[in-house]
Design an enzyme around this catalytic site. Sequence first.
Site, PDB file in Angstrom:
ATOM      1  CB  THR A 120       6.618  22.362  -4.779  1.00 15.60           C
ATOM      2  OG1 THR A 120       5.430  23.309  -5.239  1.00 15.60           O
ATOM      3  CG2 THR A 120       7.136  23.155  -3.579  1.00 15.60           C
ATOM      4  CE1 TYR A 162      -0.606  21.796 -10.275  1.00 17.34           C
ATOM      5  CE2 TYR A 162       1.297  20.947 -10.560  1.00 17.34           C
ATOM      6  CZ  TYR A 162       0.687  21.954 -10.112  1.00 17.34           C
ATOM      7  OH  TYR A 162       1.237  23.098  -9.268  1.00 17.34           O
ATOM      8  CE  LYS A 169      -0.709  20.762  -6.792  1.00 10.78           C
ATOM      9  NZ  LYS A 169       0.762  20.916  -6.733  1.00 10.78           N
TER      10      LYS A 169
END
Length: 301
Positions: free
Chosen positions: A47, A141, A169
């Site tokens: 992000t 992740y 995640k």
Amino acid sequence: MLKLTGAMTALVTPMHEDESVDYEGFRALVKRQLEAGIDGLLPLGTTAETPTLTEEEEDEIIKIAFEEVRAFEKKTGKKVNVVLGAGSNCTRDAIRYCERAKKAGADAALVVTPYYNKPSNEGIIRHFEECSKVGIPIVVYNIQGRTGKNIDVPTLEKIADLPNIIAVKEASGNINQMMDVISIVKAKHPDFSVICGDDGLTLPLIAAGGEGVFSVVSNLAPELVTEMTHAAMDGDLKKAREIHYRLLPFFKAAFVDGNPTSIKYALSVKGMMKPCVRLPLVEVTEKAKKIIESALKECNL
């Protein structure tokens, strides 16, 4: 070993019109997150537009994040976990980024599935094995939509057997897979945290036994995301549902034209930063702007 729980923000990287990093804007963003009561921060995740940042820019972002977190912790006595992005599709670079995270004093490193290479399951296991040797707690992740490769449950189970692997995640978007992770991997490793990587699935995942969220929406609404997450974890599902359904239109709008372009535009509408991103990303479309603006009004944000 660290136990990750709660609401943690996957921080955007504010930028100027010339695509340079707005460091003071980043500092202001971090301060607002801390004052809002967020449980943790994730600088340099995807992000943050990390693939387009230079290492010098990343170093300055790390410096600012830790300055603000340490000052806040000293002032309030509250611990705020910092999970530093350390992913790469080159294992040697991922190791180096994990070492950087450890040296900086991060509580954990977030290591994404190697993207583009599309390694075999054995290659993925060995990638995380090498990163685990650095000695910093590691969050796996899993985000097939960005990497082209899903870490299936049997593979994650083997990764979780490695030292220093503390959490996943989970951004597969597959709630059934997430529940399998809880029933199989977490059952084997009770301290292993299953953290949501998709804002809209935070409540369902916590209700199924997950421990929190790495949130994009909390860049704009940290108080509400934190309140919803804590209510769900405390078993107050009525309150958690109320916030979930209030935010649901924005959970969708925050990704309507990609990430972080959509959330940056939303932040700009609220006067928190410019909507600027770095090529190859571009500002959201006019249609997306209307959807985002409408969702902000509908959610009373």
